[in-house]
Design an enzyme around this catalytic site. Structure first.
Site, PDB file in Angstrom:
ATOM      1  N   LYS A 195       0.825  -1.219   0.000  1.00  0.00           N
ATOM      2  CA  LYS A 195       0.000   0.000   0.000  1.00  0.00           C
ATOM      3  C   LYS A 195       0.860   1.270   0.000  1.00  0.00           C
ATOM      4  O   LYS A 195       0.376   2.337  -0.352  1.00  0.00           O
ATOM      5  CB  LYS A 195      -0.904   0.020   1.224  1.00  0.00           C
ATOM      6  CG  LYS A 195      -2.247  -0.684   1.071  1.00  0.00           C
ATOM      7  CD  LYS A 195      -2.192  -2.130   1.267  1.00  0.00           C
ATOM      8  CE  LYS A 195      -3.527  -2.825   1.124  1.00  0.00           C
ATOM      9  NZ  LYS A 195      -3.330  -4.274   0.927  1.00  0.00           N
TER      10      LYS A 195
HETATM   11  C1  LIG Z   1      -3.810  -5.202   0.314  1.00  0.00           C
HETATM   12  C2  LIG Z   1      -3.034  -6.427   0.079  1.00  0.00           C
HETATM   13  C3  LIG Z   1      -3.446  -7.388  -0.876  1.00  0.00           C
HETATM   14  C4  LIG Z   1      -4.724  -7.242  -1.677  1.00  0.00           C
HETATM   15  O1  LIG Z   1      -4.633  -6.275  -2.699  1.00  0.00           O
HETATM   16  P1  LIG Z   1      -5.922  -5.808  -3.499  1.00  0.00           P
HETATM   17  O2  LIG Z   1      -5.495  -4.589  -4.224  1.00  0.00           O
HETATM   18  O3  LIG Z   1      -6.959  -5.511  -2.437  1.00  0.00           O
HETATM   19  O4  LIG Z   1      -6.338  -6.920  -4.396  1.00  0.00           O
HETATM   20  C5  LIG Z   1      -2.637  -8.484  -1.092  1.00  0.00           C
HETATM   21  N1  LIG Z   1      -1.494  -8.677  -0.388  1.00  0.00           N
HETATM   22  C6  LIG Z   1      -1.077  -7.796   0.532  1.00  0.00           C
HETATM   23  C7  LIG Z   1       0.182  -8.078   1.278  1.00  0.00           C
HETATM   24  C8  LIG Z   1      -1.816  -6.640   0.812  1.00  0.00           C
HETATM   25  O5  LIG Z   1      -1.386  -5.765   1.739  1.00  0.00           O
END
Ligand SMILES: *Cc1c(COP(=O)(O)O)cnc(C)c1O
Length: 405
Positions: free
Chosen positions: A115
């Site tokens: 993120k």
């Molecule tokens: C948020 C997250 C995901 C999921 O990603 P999306 O964009 O919601 O599909 C997968 N792996 C990790 C480590 C994350 O932090």
């Protein structure tokens, strides 16, 4: 440059520019924002980025998506501030693990969550937009760990934003708790709730559902339905593909999927001209996206806790963006699908999706086995989310889909 506009997937909200779509988050009709048209990059342009640094590619990719909404110099500043705390100069380096598989490392940001690629950028965009409108906004969110820390790191110190994050007391890991509670910025407020994540979420929802509070505090969310987050994530698909030889080579991407945000950014890159052979959605046992890609229907089921909690999602909100594009794009079809709750598309729409996407679901046992095998073969310790992706990649390559990949 002409005004570049965004429309809602439900077709009943007004069109907005980049800053409008970013600060709105969800459209007033309950839909998600999408560009009205996709900017196009030619193979020659993409080829010219082969040895360009990440920041330069980010500027080129984001400029047409931002359009006239802000001056190029401000966009450049938001990009460089957004990436300022990355530990690796390549930002998202590639690491080869076997003859046809690379890991795209998205964990070099300040909180180690992927993120971080988008949230600090979003914080900069918000701060600029609010400053221009002489407004303040309040970001409220519930977190079990990942998103809260990244949102805090992204918005700490922003002059026009207050951030309130609720987490279940005793829930996040010790590192994530410290990432949230040890931030000394005066605009960051972290609240441990004696209750579950769902109870934290309920408090946040109640705030959003109170129109007076919502308006008085100018409440806003930074979850992955926000277009600016998707936009920032489009960049690393271009970066990774050109490092692997695009446009002469069309790589496939296997994406550990929860809310369908990350993989949708890959689809956006494809729409903008990036050669991608296939986008593969890897899910854990919460296999909503896999069911959708195999049968064209989700029919939501109860969520089950897995070893990859950031992917424990049964109704992936960003799928709505794909539904809009698959159903011809008026908004009415999306409204019908969302109202029916089982999220079903026609066989024709499913056929269209399968031109671009494939999928696989991976259980906890396979996840652990993949972590063990990858460590034995390469010395690399995969986190469980990545392991779901690697396991899915092996499964898809071993299946009949080999030639497609
Ligand atoms: C948020 C997250 C995901 C999921 O990603 P999306 O964009 O919601 O599909 C997968 N792996 C990790 C480590 C994350 O932090």
């Amino acid at each position: 440059m002409a005004d570049f506009l965004y429309r809602s997937t439900r077709g009943q909200a007004s069109e907005l520019d980049f800053l409008g779509a970013a600060t709105a988050g969800l459209a007033t009709d309950g839909g998600l924002y999408l560009p009205k048209t996709w900017p196009q990059f030619s193979p020659a342009q993409i080829g010219s980025w082969q040895s360009a640094p990440y920041h330069a590619i980010a500027e080129q990719v984001l400029e047409p998506l931002v359009g006239d909404a802000m001056p190029v110099a401000v966009l450049e500043r938001c990009i460089s501030q957004g990436l300022a705390r990355f530990a690796d100069p390549a930002i998202t380096p590639l690491r080869q693990i076997d003859d046809r598989t690379w890991l795209l490392e998205l964990f070099h940001g300040p909180t180690l969550a992927f993120k971080d690629v988008a949230l600090p950028f979003l914080g900069q965009i918000f701060d600029y937009a609010l400053g221009k409108q002489q407004r303040r906004a309040t970001i409220v969110g519930a977190t079990s760990g990942d998103t809260g820390s990244a949102a805090i790191a992204g918005c700490a110190g922003c002059a026009n934003l207050d951030v309130f994050i609720l987490y279940p007391h005793g829930g996040p890991s010790a590192i994530q708790r410290r990432q949230m509670t040890a931030v000394a910025a005066p605009n960051v407020h972290v609240i441990a709730v004696e209750g579950s994540f769902d109870e934290c979420q309920a408090i946040v929802k109640a705030l959003f559902n109170d129109p007076q509070q919502r308006a008085a505090l100018n409440l806003t969310a930074v979850n992955s339905i926000n277009w600016a987050r998707i936009a920032a994530q489009i960049v690393y698909y271009f970066v990774a593909a050109v490092r692997l030889g695009a446009p002469a080579v069309a790589p496939s991407f296997v994406v550990p999927t929860g809310n369908f945000g990350n993989i949708f950014a890959g689809f956006a890159a494809l729409q903008m001209g990036l050669p991608i052979a296939k986008l593969a959605a890897a899910t854990n046992r919460n296999d909503a996206v896999h069911r959708f890609m195999s049968q064209g229907v989700i029919a939501p089921q109860p969520m089950q806790a897995s070893l990859s909690p950031s992917m424990d999602i049964q109704v992936p909100s960003n799928l709505e963006r794909l539904l809009f594009l698959l159903t011809g794009g008026g908004g009415a079809a999306v409204r019908d699908i969302m109202a029916a709750r089982d999220l079903r598309v026609s066989q024709q729409a499913l056929g269209k999706a399968r031109q671009y996407f494939t999928s696989a679901a991976v259980d906890d046992a396979q996840t652990l086995q993949t972590m063990r095998a990858t460590y034995a073969a390469t010395g690399i310790i995969l986190d469980p989310h990545t392991a779901v992706g690697v396991a899915a990649a092996h499964e898809i390559v071993a299946s009949a889909a080999v030639d497609e990949l």
